[in-house]
Structure formats: C-alpha cells, structure tokens
Design a protein around this motif. Structure first.
Motif, PDB file in Angstrom:
ATOM      1  N   HIS A   1       0.825  -1.197   0.000  1.00 57.54           N
ATOM      2  CA  HIS A   1       0.000   0.000   0.000  1.00 57.54           C
ATOM      3  C   HIS A   1       0.868   1.259   0.000  1.00 57.54           C
ATOM      4  O   HIS A   1       2.056   1.220   0.325  1.00 57.54           O
ATOM      5  CB  HIS A   1      -1.031  -0.012   1.138  1.00 57.54           C
ATOM      6  N   ALA A   2       0.239   2.362  -0.379  1.00 58.77           N
ATOM      7  CA  ALA A   2       0.987   3.614  -0.543  1.00 58.77           C
ATOM      8  C   ALA A   2       1.119   4.336   0.791  1.00 58.77           C
ATOM      9  O   ALA A   2       0.150   4.439   1.542  1.00 58.77           O
ATOM     10  CB  ALA A   2       0.263   4.515  -1.536  1.00 58.77           C
ATOM     11  N   VAL A   3       2.316   4.827   1.069  1.00 56.34           N
ATOM     12  CA  VAL A   3       2.539   5.671   2.243  1.00 56.34           C
ATOM     13  C   VAL A   3       3.318   6.901   1.777  1.00 56.34           C
ATOM     14  O   VAL A   3       4.236   6.779   0.966  1.00 56.34           O
ATOM     15  CB  VAL A   3       3.340   4.912   3.331  1.00 56.34           C
ATOM     16  N   ALA A   4       2.908   8.064   2.248  1.00 57.66           N
ATOM     17  CA  ALA A   4       3.667   9.288   1.947  1.00 57.66           C
ATOM     18  C   ALA A   4       4.123   9.904   3.260  1.00 57.66           C
ATOM     19  O   ALA A   4       3.351   9.979   4.218  1.00 57.66           O
ATOM     20  CB  ALA A   4       2.801  10.266   1.171  1.00 57.66           C
ATOM     21  N   VAL A   5       5.376  10.300   3.310  1.00 58.62           N
ATOM     22  CA  VAL A   5       5.947  10.943   4.502  1.00 58.62           C
ATOM     23  C   VAL A   5       6.387  12.340   4.099  1.00 58.62           C
ATOM     24  O   VAL A   5       6.993  12.516   3.037  1.00 58.62           O
ATOM     25  CB  VAL A   5       7.161  10.119   5.005  1.00 58.62           C
ATOM     26  N   ARG A   6       6.069  13.326   4.931  1.00 54.05           N
ATOM     27  CA  ARG A   6       6.493  14.693   4.633  1.00 54.05           C
ATOM     28  C   ARG A   6       7.521  15.134   5.673  1.00 54.05           C
ATOM     29  O   ARG A   6       7.367  14.841   6.862  1.00 54.05           O
ATOM     30  CB  ARG A   6       5.291  15.635   4.627  1.00 54.05           C
ATOM     31  N   ALA A   7       8.547  15.821   5.200  1.00 53.85           N
ATOM     32  CA  ALA A   7       9.608  16.254   6.118  1.00 53.85           C
ATOM     33  C   ALA A   7      10.296  17.498   5.584  1.00 53.85           C
ATOM     34  O   ALA A   7      10.331  17.725   4.374  1.00 53.85           O
ATOM     35  CB  ALA A   7      10.636  15.133   6.288  1.00 53.85           C
TER      36      ALA A   7
ATOM     37  N   GLN B   1      31.480   2.484 -14.739  1.00 58.81           N
ATOM     38  CA  GLN B   1      30.035   2.484 -14.529  1.00 58.81           C
ATOM     39  C   GLN B   1      29.569   3.871 -14.084  1.00 58.81           C
ATOM     40  O   GLN B   1      30.087   4.435 -13.127  1.00 58.81           O
ATOM     41  CB  GLN B   1      29.654   1.447 -13.473  1.00 58.81           C
ATOM     42  N   ALA B   2      28.581   4.412 -14.796  1.00 59.16           N
ATOM     43  CA  ALA B   2      28.024   5.721 -14.420  1.00 59.16           C
ATOM     44  C   ALA B   2      26.782   5.479 -13.573  1.00 59.16           C
ATOM     45  O   ALA B   2      26.113   4.463 -13.739  1.00 59.16           O
ATOM     46  CB  ALA B   2      27.659   6.493 -15.672  1.00 59.16           C
ATOM     47  N   PRO B   3      26.478   6.403 -12.640  1.00 58.40           N
ATOM     48  CA  PRO B   3      25.279   6.181 -11.831  1.00 58.40           C
ATOM     49  C   PRO B   3      24.030   6.267 -12.693  1.00 58.40           C
ATOM     50  O   PRO B   3      23.948   7.134 -13.562  1.00 58.40           O
ATOM     51  CB  PRO B   3      25.314   7.323 -10.816  1.00 58.40           C
ATOM     52  N   ASP B   4      23.130   5.350 -12.464  1.00 58.83           N
ATOM     53  CA  ASP B   4      21.880   5.356 -13.224  1.00 58.83           C
ATOM     54  C   ASP B   4      20.950   6.413 -12.699  1.00 58.83           C
ATOM     55  O   ASP B   4      20.925   6.675 -11.503  1.00 58.83           O
ATOM     56  CB  ASP B   4      21.187   3.999 -13.084  1.00 58.83           C
ATOM     57  N   ARG B   5      20.176   7.016 -13.576  1.00 63.40           N
ATOM     58  CA  ARG B   5      19.175   7.980 -13.130  1.00 63.40           C
ATOM     59  C   ARG B   5      17.813   7.373 -13.424  1.00 63.40           C
ATOM     60  O   ARG B   5      17.379   7.327 -14.565  1.00 63.40           O
ATOM     61  CB  ARG B   5      19.373   9.275 -13.914  1.00 63.40           C
ATOM     62  N   ARG B   6      17.174   6.846 -12.394  1.00 63.59           N
ATOM     63  CA  ARG B   6      15.890   6.176 -12.585  1.00 63.59           C
ATOM     64  C   ARG B   6      14.839   6.884 -11.751  1.00 63.59           C
ATOM     65  O   ARG B   6      15.070   7.186 -10.582  1.00 63.59           O
ATOM     66  CB  ARG B   6      15.977   4.714 -12.144  1.00 63.59           C
ATOM     67  N   PRO B   7      13.655   7.128 -12.335  1.00 62.96           N
ATOM     68  CA  PRO B   7      12.624   7.832 -11.567  1.00 62.96           C
ATOM     69  C   PRO B   7      12.076   7.007 -10.408  1.00 62.96           C
ATOM     70  O   PRO B   7      11.612   7.566  -9.420  1.00 62.96           O
ATOM     71  CB  PRO B   7      11.535   8.128 -12.600  1.00 62.96           C
ATOM     72  N   LEU B   8      12.136   5.675 -10.498  1.00 63.35           N
ATOM     73  CA  LEU B   8      11.626   4.822  -9.419  1.00 63.35           C
ATOM     74  C   LEU B   8      12.790   3.990  -8.889  1.00 63.35           C
ATOM     75  O   LEU B   8      13.520   3.391  -9.668  1.00 63.35           O
ATOM     76  CB  LEU B   8      10.543   3.865  -9.923  1.00 63.35           C
ATOM     77  N   SER B   9      12.927   3.920  -7.567  1.00 67.77           N
ATOM     78  CA  SER B   9      14.064   3.161  -7.035  1.00 67.77           C
ATOM     79  C   SER B   9      13.741   1.691  -6.843  1.00 67.77           C
ATOM     80  O   SER B   9      14.629   0.911  -6.539  1.00 67.77           O
ATOM     81  CB  SER B   9      14.525   3.764  -5.707  1.00 67.77           C
ATOM     82  N   CYS B  10      12.483   1.316  -6.977  1.00 67.58           N
ATOM     83  CA  CYS B  10      12.112  -0.096  -6.854  1.00 67.58           C
ATOM     84  C   CYS B  10      10.806  -0.300  -7.638  1.00 67.58           C
ATOM     85  O   CYS B  10      10.143   0.682  -7.978  1.00 67.58           O
ATOM     86  CB  CYS B  10      11.930  -0.493  -5.390  1.00 67.58           C
ATOM     87  N   PRO B  11      10.420  -1.550  -7.915  1.00 70.12           N
ATOM     88  CA  PRO B  11       9.157  -1.771  -8.629  1.00 70.12           C
ATOM     89  C   PRO B  11       7.968  -1.218  -7.832  1.00 70.12           C
ATOM     90  O   PRO B  11       7.895  -1.408  -6.618  1.00 70.12           O
ATOM     91  CB  PRO B  11       9.076  -3.297  -8.750  1.00 70.12           C
ATOM     92  N   VAL B  12       7.065  -0.518  -8.517  1.00 74.74           N
ATOM     93  CA  VAL B  12       5.903   0.106  -7.863  1.00 74.74           C
ATOM     94  C   VAL B  12       4.650  -0.325  -8.623  1.00 74.74           C
ATOM     95  O   VAL B  12       4.610  -0.209  -9.845  1.00 74.74           O
ATOM     96  CB  VAL B  12       6.015   1.653  -7.920  1.00 74.74           C
ATOM     97  N   PRO B  13       3.623  -0.831  -7.908  1.00 75.98           N
ATOM     98  CA  PRO B  13       2.404  -1.222  -8.622  1.00 75.98           C
ATOM     99  C   PRO B  13       1.789  -0.025  -9.361  1.00 75.98           C
ATOM    100  O   PRO B  13       1.783   1.094  -8.839  1.00 75.98           O
ATOM    101  CB  PRO B  13       1.462  -1.693  -7.504  1.00 75.98           C
ATOM    102  N   MET B  14       1.269  -0.291 -10.551  1.00 75.42           N
ATOM    103  CA  MET B  14       0.680   0.786 -11.368  1.00 75.42           C
ATOM    104  C   MET B  14      -0.442   1.495 -10.628  1.00 75.42           C
ATOM    105  O   MET B  14      -0.648   2.689 -10.773  1.00 75.42           O
ATOM    106  CB  MET B  14       0.139   0.217 -12.688  1.00 75.42           C
TER     107      MET B  14
END
Ligand SMILES: Cc1cc2nc3c(=O)[nH]c(=O)nc-3n(C[C@H](O)[C@H](O)[C@H](O)COP(=O)(O)OP(=O)(O)OC[C@H]3O[C@@H](n4cnc5c(N)ncnc54)[C@H](O)[C@@H]3O)c2cc1C
Length: 500
Positions: A151-157, A476-489
C-alpha cells in the motif's frame, strides 16, 4: 503496515490518500543501517521530530543484520563485532519511538523523493530538485510502498537524509548462474539473518576485506572453506601505510580475521580468481587461476577446487537511485564506483538533502555511524564536534586505501567467454555485448543496453551494470531512474492528478 507497537506511524506519516497536509517531520531518514540509525537517534536527541523509514523489517541494515526472533537465536551478537554500538542505538531508538519523537517505519520501501511543490507530479523529471536560487523547498514528500499488500505511504519532512547503503559488485564468470554460487555478502546475510550456510564446502572469492569476514564467519559456523581467492595483492596497501597506521583498530580487526582463517586451516590465495564454476544441477567445483597485475588470468595456472558453494563478491557499490533521481552530484571513488559528492556537513549538492554512510563511498559500518552523527548535528544546526570530524577523516582515509587496493583491474573481462551470461535477468551473453560494441558501434554502457537489453530486467542493472560498462570500455556511471524499486501501477494511478 508496521507490526509492533513501537513501529506505529506517528504524525510524520499517513496514507497518501488521507490528509496530505497533516504531519511534517523535521527530518526523514531513509535507511536504518548504521548511518541512518545513528542519524535518527542523534537528531531525536536534539529534539527533532524524525521519521525513520527502512525497507527491512528490523533496524541494523546490512552490517547489524540479525536473525528474526522466531529463529530463537540465543546469542544473535555472536556473528558480529561492534554489537554494543548497535545495541545502544537500538535502545535509544526504542526510547525515542515510545516518546513519539521518532516514527519508525520498517518494511517501507521509498521509491521516490520529491519537493513538496512537485509532489503532485511525482515521479520527478530529470531537473535537479531545489529552486533556482539554491534554496531547499519548504518540505519534501517521500513516497513508499509498504507491507505485502504494497500500500501507498507518503511521509512529509523539512529535511531528508539518504542512508541507503550499498549492494554487492558482481563480476560475472562462466558458470556464475549455477545454483550454489551466491554473493559473498549474500552468504553473510544468509548466516546472520537466517542462520543457514550456503553449502558445506564453500570457496570464498572476489576481492575486498569482506571476503575475510565472510570466510571467518562461514568457517566458525561449521562450513569447510577450502580457499579464500582474492584477486588483488595485499601489497596494494603499501602506498597507504600512514593511513593504515592511523587506524590500529582496523588493523587489529584484519588480524582477527586472519587468525580465524589460520585456526580453521583456510588457504588464502591472493592475485587469484575463480574464472569458472563447474556443475550440472549445482556447483561441484571451481577453476582458480593466477592473475597478472591487471587481473588477466595467466595461461597454464588454472587448477580445480571441489566445492558445493561459492561465495563471491568484488566489493560494494553505493545505492544511489533516490539521490540521483533528485539530481544529487556524484564523484568517482577510489574503488572505481560512483559515490555521492558530499560536503563537510554531509550535505549533497541538492539543498535540503543530506547523506551518510556507504552512499558517500564504500567505507564500512564505523564511518557510517560517525557520518550519521555528523549529519544529525548539521541538520539540527548544532556545531559538529571536532572529534567526530577527525574520526571521519581517519576512517575515510583507510577506506580509500582499501578501495584503491581492491579496485578491479581492467583485465578481468578476459575470463568471460562469449557464451557467459552477463545480464542474468535478460539472459544476455558477453558475446552479444561485445558484438554491440565492435560491430554496432556502442561506445558506452547505455547504448550497449539499448542494443542488447542488458540491464533492462528485474534488477535494473544492479548485477550486470559494472560488467556491461567494462565491456563497453567505460566506468560504470550512476543510473538515473525515476523509481528506485518496482511500484504497482495502481499506486502511480492513485497519486493526485498532475498540476497543470
Ligand atoms: C550484502 C552485504 C553484506 C555485508 N556484510 C558485511 C559484513 O559481514 N561485515 C562488514 O564489515 N561489512 C559488511 N557489509 C558492509 C556493511 O554492511 C556496510 O559497511 C554498513 O552496513 C554501511 O552502513 P549504511 O548505514 O551506510 O548502509 P546499510 O547498512 O546497507 O543500510 C542501508 C539501509 O537502507 C535501507 N534502504 C535502502 N534503500 C532504501 C529505500 N529506497 N527505501 C527504504 N529503505 C532503503 C536498507 O534496507 C538498509 O537497511 C555488507 C554489505 C552488504 C551489501
């Protein structure tokens, strides 16, 4: 959701769909390894409201990994040194969680961090976060997936500390996909976390100080370790003698590992590599060859060692997806990996984002603890004690010496045959990548990936990244990926509609 009472989310976290304006932590820490744990309890000690988020179920990260309570380990500390440092911080975490100062969220995987203003548009695009004047945004939103139901959790800081650690660097060799071939750190994790051995007769191979720790642990736990096969030569440490002498505790640690190998009759072969694993259903033996100074196997030196498992790793790689997704600058570390470029206060190049531990360069658990404390002082606006700064410098100098000594030589690709799978997710053999480079003009890892699909599978290049880069003739160059792990659609679909 968190399971134990001490893990209950506090005011800094809520389901994304609930009331996104409620609750704002002073500091969100991603990663509860030595760096993140030290930072969280130090910052809470200064009165900050902290949310500590970790993908794992228990605090401690990779180094202080310990068995689940159901396994009933009588002395979980037996496989660790420096356990007291962890135990003290875990107690502090419990106390701060009970008082509501820290909200601890285990089992939560953060997949992106965005400035509050851009939160409507998550995931973020390629521009670095922070405004044009270099000011930090008023708040950050960290999006996480939690629990088996994801499930989705959002944390604000107001501020974020990335302490996401590292993963193992794997250099493939023929037979490395056979059952029984495991990561060296993976073998250690199996033992520390699950109290199981990867086999009864385990060859430990690769490069770096972790090999000695792993071999010592496996042998003490009852495995036979016919050899530790180290690709580097320890003479590589000689130019860094002053840094070594300033770290007597590290030298003593090395001596303890060496003593354990002697006691258990483990052979140490330096300047050697496992160049092939043999077997049908699982590994039955390995070929070990002597290497030249560039890690090229020397003809006529190969010999077989029977075994039923191989624990292999060539050092560690900083885990940077969240940081590079935010646009944080990186640097080339002594071991050849890309690490975050941090200033004296552990700040990244993105205002409002701090980092500590392996993300700033592979160095070990002790510097991670020190850097976590330094970052917490800085976030809280406290002066950083000079003793901490000196300790970091001393430990980092030692880590650089280690990194240089064990940096892979260019010749290692000489042990790859054309039919050796390099990308095991997409089953791309070395020959296809060589073809993409030689015949199709792929001059970098990204082009090689686009032409062959190497790095496009489940692990997103974490395993094959160094090898594909080496075959394409670059670091090896650092990858730039918008998601750091698989996320359900459905989680992406459930985000608030994009603003404009
Ligand atoms: C597999 C492995 C085994 C190791 N074994 C040993 C050993 O036996 N001896 C030794 O001296 N050193 C070992 N090391 C190195 C040692 O673990 C590190 O030096 C030390 O743990 C660094 O501390 P850290 O806090 O920087 O990172 P870590 O301890 O790696 O902690 C990082 C934490 O961040 C969490 N995390 C990462 N990304 C996210 C995300 N997106 N969302 C939420 N949480 C996230 C992880 O779950 C982890 O708990 C090992 C490393 C690895 C990778």
């Amino acid at each position: 959701m968190p399971t134990s009472p001490s893990d209950l989310p506090g005011p800094g976290a809520q389901d994304a769909a609930d009331h996104p304006e409620e609750g704002l932590a002073d500091l969100a820490v991603v990663g509860a390894g030595p760096a993140g744990l030290a930072a969280a309890v130090t910052a809470a000690g200064f009165g900050l409201r902290v949310t500590l988020i970790d993908a794992g179920e228990r605090p401690g990260g990779q180094f202080y990994r310990h068995p689940a309570p159901q396994l009933g380990a009588e002395r979980p500390e037996a496989l660790h040194h420096g356990w007291a440092a962890f135990a003290a911080r875990e107690r502090a975490l419990r106390a701060h969680t009970a008082s509501g100062r820290v909200t601890y969220l285990p089992g939560h995987h953060v997949w992106t961090v965005v400035p509050q203003d851009a939160a409507q548009d998550a995931p973020q695009d390629a521009a670095p976060a922070g405004d044009a004047a270099g000011r930090a945004p008023a708040a950050w939103v960290l999006h996480a997936v939690a629990g088996p139901e994801e499930h989705a959790v959002a944390v604000r800081a107001r501020a974020v500390l990335l302490a996401t650690g590292s993963y193992e660097r794997q250099l493939p060799f023929p037979g490395w996909t056979l059952p029984g071939v495991v990561g060296a750190g993976g073998a250690q994790a199996m033992l520390k976390g699950g109290l199981v051995l990867p086999g009864r007769r385990v060859v430990v191979a690769g490069s770096g100080p972790l090999l000695l720790a792993v071999a010592g642990s496996l042998a003490s736990a009852g495995a036979r370790v016919p050899a530790v096969v180290e690709a580097a030569a320890y003479t590589g440490y000689a130019p860094a003698l002053p840094a070594l002498l300033r770290n007597p505790a590290k030298l003593a640690e090395g001596a303890v590992y060496g003593g354990a190998l002697l006691r258990h009759g483990v052979r140490l072969l330096t300047r050697h590599a496992v160049t092939e694993a043999h077997g049908t259903d699982r590994v039955e033996a390995v070929t070990v060859a002597r290497l030249d100074a560039d890690w090229r196997p020397l003809p006529g030196t190969a010999r077989r060692i029977p075994c039923d498992a191989v624990a292999v790793g060539h050092g560690l790689v900083p885990q940077l997806e969240l940081a590079t997704g935010l646009g944080c600058a990186t640097r080339r570390a002594a071991d050849g990996t890309a690490a975050l470029d941090l200033d004296a206060l552990q700040r990244t190049s993105v205002p409002g984002i701090w980092s500590a531990g392996e993300t700033g360069g592979i160095a070990g658990a002790q510097p991670a603890l020190v850097e976590g404390e330094i970052a917490a002082h800085a976030v809280a606006g406290r002066p950083v004690p000079a003793a901490l700064v000196r300790r970091r410098a001393r430990l980092r100098a030692f880590a650089d010496a280690m990194g240089r000594a064990h940096r892979p030589g260019e010749g290692w690709t000489g042990w790859l045959r054309d039919d050796t799978d390099v990308c095991r997710c997409e089953e791309v053999p070395a020959g296809r990548i060589r073809e993409a480079v030689a015949d199709l003009g792929a001059g970098d890892a990204r082009t090689a990936k686009l032409l062959t699909r190497a790095g496009m599978g489940w692990c997103q290049g974490r395993m094959c990244g160094p090898a594909v880069a080496a075959l394409a003739g670059e670091e090896q160059a650092p990858d730039r990926r918008p998601l750091s792990c698989p996320v359900p659609m459905r989680l992406l679909a459930g985000l608030p509609p994009a603003d404009g």
